[in-house]
Design a protein around this motif. Sequence first.
Motif, PDB file in Angstrom:
ATOM      1  N   SER A  19     -15.192 -21.967  50.416  1.00  0.00           N
ATOM      2  CA  SER A  19     -16.434 -21.511  51.049  1.00  0.00           C
ATOM      3  C   SER A  19     -16.551 -19.988  51.093  1.00  0.00           C
ATOM      4  O   SER A  19     -17.646 -19.457  51.202  1.00  0.00           O
ATOM      5  N   ASN A  20     -15.417 -19.283  50.989  1.00  0.00           N
ATOM      6  CA  ASN A  20     -15.484 -17.815  50.970  1.00  0.00           C
ATOM      7  C   ASN A  20     -15.388 -17.267  49.536  1.00  0.00           C
ATOM      8  O   ASN A  20     -15.007 -16.123  49.332  1.00  0.00           O
ATOM      9  N   ASN A  21     -15.732 -18.119  48.571  1.00  0.00           N
ATOM     10  CA  ASN A  21     -15.779 -17.767  47.140  1.00  0.00           C
ATOM     11  C   ASN A  21     -14.426 -17.459  46.505  1.00  0.00           C
ATOM     12  O   ASN A  21     -14.364 -16.795  45.484  1.00  0.00           O
ATOM     13  N   PHE A  22     -13.345 -17.967  47.096  1.00  0.00           N
ATOM     14  CA  PHE A  22     -12.028 -17.833  46.470  1.00  0.00           C
ATOM     15  C   PHE A  22     -11.861 -18.967  45.471  1.00  0.00           C
ATOM     16  O   PHE A  22     -12.059 -20.136  45.807  1.00  0.00           O
ATOM     17  N   ARG A  23     -11.504 -18.630  44.253  1.00  0.00           N
ATOM     18  CA  ARG A  23     -11.357 -19.626  43.182  1.00  0.00           C
ATOM     19  C   ARG A  23      -9.984 -20.301  43.290  1.00  0.00           C
ATOM     20  O   ARG A  23      -9.082 -20.063  42.493  1.00  0.00           O
ATOM     21  N   LEU A  24      -9.843 -21.150  44.304  1.00  0.00           N
ATOM     22  CA  LEU A  24      -8.565 -21.787  44.594  1.00  0.00           C
ATOM     23  C   LEU A  24      -8.066 -22.647  43.445  1.00  0.00           C
ATOM     24  O   LEU A  24      -6.878 -22.617  43.117  1.00  0.00           O
TER      25      LEU A  24
END
Length: 82
Positions: free
Chosen positions: A47-52
Amino acid sequence: MHQISARGDDHMFWKKRDPQWEKGIKQLRGYRKLHGDANVPITYVSSNNFRLGSWLHGQKRIGKRLPPERIKELRECGVVIE
């Protein structure tokens, strides 16, 4: 930087912090808590735009060449490192 004791004696060395690793492992723990596993799709973006998904895929590709403490953290999250 963190000060780490080697062998518990007076010999010290400095370990540089890695913000990307810290962010990735934190996101992975959150994903596991929410979903119950560490089976992150490669396309997953938090949701915080981290490409997990991409980050985890990269860690798996590095595999056993990762430092032992990182392998341990990933395994504690349920990630299989080959």
